[in-house]
Design a protein around this motif. Structure first.
Motif, mmCIF file in Angstrom:
data_model
loop_
_atom_site.group_PDB
_atom_site.id
_atom_site.type_symbol
_atom_site.label_atom_id
_atom_site.label_comp_id
_atom_site.label_asym_id
_atom_site.label_seq_id
_atom_site.Cartn_x
_atom_site.Cartn_y
_atom_site.Cartn_z
ATOM 1 N N PHE A 15 0.924 -1.284 -0.023
ATOM 2 C CA PHE A 15 -0.103 0.094 -0.023
ATOM 3 C C PHE A 15 0.952 1.364 0.247
ATOM 4 C CE2 PHE A 15 -2.477 3.181 2.477
ATOM 5 C CZ PHE A 15 -3.303 3.739 1.738
ATOM 6 N N ILE A 16 1.747 1.419 0.951
ATOM 7 C CA ILE A 16 2.667 2.771 0.955
ATOM 8 C C ILE A 16 4.001 2.173 0.113
ATOM 9 C CG2 ILE A 16 4.152 4.006 2.491
ATOM 10 C CD1 ILE A 16 1.062 4.470 2.705
ATOM 11 N N LEU A 17 4.112 2.827 -0.991
ATOM 12 C CA LEU A 17 4.983 2.597 -1.985
ATOM 13 C C LEU A 17 6.440 3.016 -1.358
ATOM 14 C CD1 LEU A 17 3.040 3.180 -5.311
ATOM 15 C CD2 LEU A 17 3.581 1.066 -4.159
ATOM 16 N N SER A 18 6.424 4.158 -0.833
ATOM 17 C CA SER A 18 7.826 4.978 -0.353
ATOM 18 C C SER A 18 7.239 5.988 0.498
ATOM 19 C CB SER A 18 8.508 5.559 -1.655
ATOM 20 O OG SER A 18 7.949 6.436 -2.213
ATOM 21 N N ALA A 19 8.328 6.479 1.236
ATOM 22 C CA ALA A 19 8.177 7.489 2.432
ATOM 23 C C ALA A 19 9.418 7.925 2.535
ATOM 24 C CB ALA A 19 7.294 6.889 3.742
ATOM 25 N N HIS A 20 9.513 9.319 2.705
ATOM 26 C CA HIS A 20 11.003 9.983 2.634
ATOM 27 C C HIS A 20 10.669 11.354 3.405
ATOM 28 C CE1 HIS A 20 11.726 7.196 -0.430
ATOM 29 N NE2 HIS A 20 13.073 7.464 -0.408
ATOM 30 N N GLN A 36 -4.985 1.015 -4.865
ATOM 31 C CA GLN A 36 -5.672 -0.248 -5.338
ATOM 32 C C GLN A 36 -5.172 -1.398 -4.330
ATOM 33 O OE1 GLN A 36 -7.651 -0.723 -8.195
ATOM 34 N NE2 GLN A 36 -7.545 1.627 -8.290
ATOM 35 N N ASN A 37 -4.193 -1.159 -3.492
ATOM 36 C CA ASN A 37 -3.617 -2.068 -2.588
ATOM 37 C C ASN A 37 -4.104 -1.906 -1.285
ATOM 38 O OD1 ASN A 37 -2.083 -3.848 -3.974
ATOM 39 N ND2 ASN A 37 -0.203 -2.650 -4.190
ATOM 40 N N TYR A 38 -5.180 -0.964 -1.071
ATOM 41 C CA TYR A 38 -5.684 -0.657 0.157
ATOM 42 C C TYR A 38 -6.666 -1.465 0.490
ATOM 43 C CZ TYR A 38 -8.751 1.535 3.481
ATOM 44 O OH TYR A 38 -9.395 1.556 4.959
ATOM 45 N N GLN A 56 -18.540 4.432 5.348
ATOM 46 C CA GLN A 56 -19.270 4.351 4.127
ATOM 47 C C GLN A 56 -18.583 4.852 3.108
ATOM 48 O OE1 GLN A 56 -21.452 1.681 4.213
ATOM 49 N NE2 GLN A 56 -21.237 1.617 6.306
ATOM 50 N N ALA A 57 -17.426 5.646 3.167
ATOM 51 C CA ALA A 57 -16.923 6.340 2.069
ATOM 52 C C ALA A 57 -16.293 5.494 1.094
ATOM 53 C CB ALA A 57 -15.559 7.322 2.563
ATOM 54 N N VAL A 58 -15.868 5.822 -0.141
ATOM 55 C CA VAL A 58 -15.238 5.045 -1.317
ATOM 56 C C VAL A 58 -13.946 4.698 -1.077
ATOM 57 C CG1 VAL A 58 -16.816 6.150 -3.001
ATOM 58 C CG2 VAL A 58 -14.559 6.915 -2.472
ATOM 59 N N SER A 59 -13.375 3.605 -1.477
ATOM 60 C CA SER A 59 -12.176 3.164 -0.999
ATOM 61 C C SER A 59 -11.169 4.167 -1.256
ATOM 62 C CB SER A 59 -11.869 1.867 -1.903
ATOM 63 O OG SER A 59 -10.487 1.121 -1.691
ATOM 64 N N LYS A 60 -11.207 4.838 -2.347
ATOM 65 C CA LYS A 60 -9.950 5.759 -2.640
ATOM 66 C C LYS A 60 -9.937 6.845 -1.335
ATOM 67 C CE LYS A 60 -9.022 9.667 -5.778
ATOM 68 N NZ LYS A 60 -9.428 10.817 -5.054
ATOM 69 N N ARG A 61 -11.150 7.275 -0.944
ATOM 70 C CA ARG A 61 -11.133 8.275 0.278
ATOM 71 C C ARG A 61 -10.452 7.537 1.437
ATOM 72 N NH1 ARG A 61 -9.945 11.216 2.957
ATOM 73 N NH2 ARG A 61 -10.851 12.819 4.163
ATOM 74 N N ARG A 62 -10.989 6.251 1.642
ATOM 75 C CA ARG A 62 -10.196 5.777 3.023
ATOM 76 C C ARG A 62 -8.761 5.347 2.786
ATOM 77 N NH1 ARG A 62 -14.818 2.409 1.883
ATOM 78 N NH2 ARG A 62 -13.577 0.494 1.820
ATOM 79 N N ALA A 63 -8.173 5.289 1.494
ATOM 80 C CA ALA A 63 -6.856 4.906 1.288
ATOM 81 C C ALA A 63 -6.241 6.384 1.539
ATOM 82 C CB ALA A 63 -6.672 4.659 -0.148
ATOM 83 N N GLU A 64 -6.782 7.293 1.092
ATOM 84 C CA GLU A 64 -6.253 8.691 1.363
ATOM 85 C C GLU A 64 -6.011 9.145 2.962
ATOM 86 O OE1 GLU A 64 -7.695 10.982 -2.735
ATOM 87 O OE2 GLU A 64 -8.754 11.207 -0.778
#
Length: 238
Positions: A15-20, A36-38, A56-64
């Motif tokens: 889910f987290i691809l990178s963090a700096h 997509q990996n959330y 009940q939010a869309v997956s995109k919002r929960r991922a953010e």
């Protein structure tokens, strides 16, 4: 303003691809994530439960939400505040720890956070470049005639310049909101200069916003391009 290059500990799951982060002041951090990996189990696993308003939010919002809270937690740990989970006030503004001035933004798989203990107003924003059509259609809402003329002199296309302007004003509004709790219109501040070599800009307030923020007040901003995105930051000593 330098793109963060110190890696944060990786997280499994894709889910987290990178963090700096950069240990600058304000501290600046960025993470990239794959919506997509959330899945909701990650929020439970990492101890950041979803608030009721997002159940009940869309997956995109929960991922953010999860990606932004994970990065904020890492930034606060750098500032000596362990296991912090960012919440929101009734007006949806973020509730930062006492003594911390900070700002958060996310867009299309990227999260950015700026934070400091200094007495500064801080605002940060990240935006994907708007299309040329959007730039033309929204120009009157975003900029006055002088700003439009300035943008057309910059060494980038108009839609990129318009995105930079939009992002700088978003950073400005985020910086001033905790000080004023007062809404602003895009024309309440005007871009007066841009230096692409130094990647900095200056905005001027055109309206009254309390004793410390009178018409004519100048605020300095920084920016950087990254792929098809621009990141902007406003800091103003209080």
């Amino acid at each position: 303003m330098r793109y963060p290059d110190l890696p944060l500990p990786p997280l499994t799951g894709g889910f987290i691809l990178s963090a700096h982060l950069n240990r600058s002041d304000p501290l600046l951090a960025v993470s990239h994530f794959d919506p997509q990996n959330y899945h909701d189990a990650l929020a439970v696993e990492w101890g950041i439960p979803l608030p009721a308003r997002l159940q009940q939010a869309v997956s995109k919002r929960r991922a953010e939400y999860l990606a932004s809270r994970l990065l904020v937690r890492s930034v606060m740990a750098e500032l000596g505040i362990a296991d912090f989970t960012l919440t929101n006030a009734p007006d949806r503004s973020p509730c930062w720890p006492a003594g911390i001035q900070a700002s958060l933004s996310h867009s299309a798989g990227i999260v950015v956070v700026a934070a400091t203990r200094q007495p500064c107003a801080v605002g940060i924003d990240v935006e994907r470049f708007m299309s040329e059509t959007t730039a033309q259609e929204t120009a009157e809402l975003l900029m006055n005639e002088q700003e439009q003329q300035l943008l057309r002199t910059l060494p980038v296309s108009f839609h990129e310049a318009a995105t930079l302007l939009f992002s700088l004003k978003e950073s400005l509004f985020k910086a001033l909101w905790p000080q004023l709790h007062q809404p602003m219109d895009f024309l309440d501040a005007a871009l007066v200069s841009v230096d692409f070599v130094q990647q900095c800009a200056t905005l001027r307030l055109t309206q009254e916003f309390g004793g410390r923020f009178t018409p004519g007040t100048l605020l300095k901003g920084k920016f950087m391009w990254r792929d098809n995105q621009v990141i902007t930051q406003i800091t103003h000593r209080l």
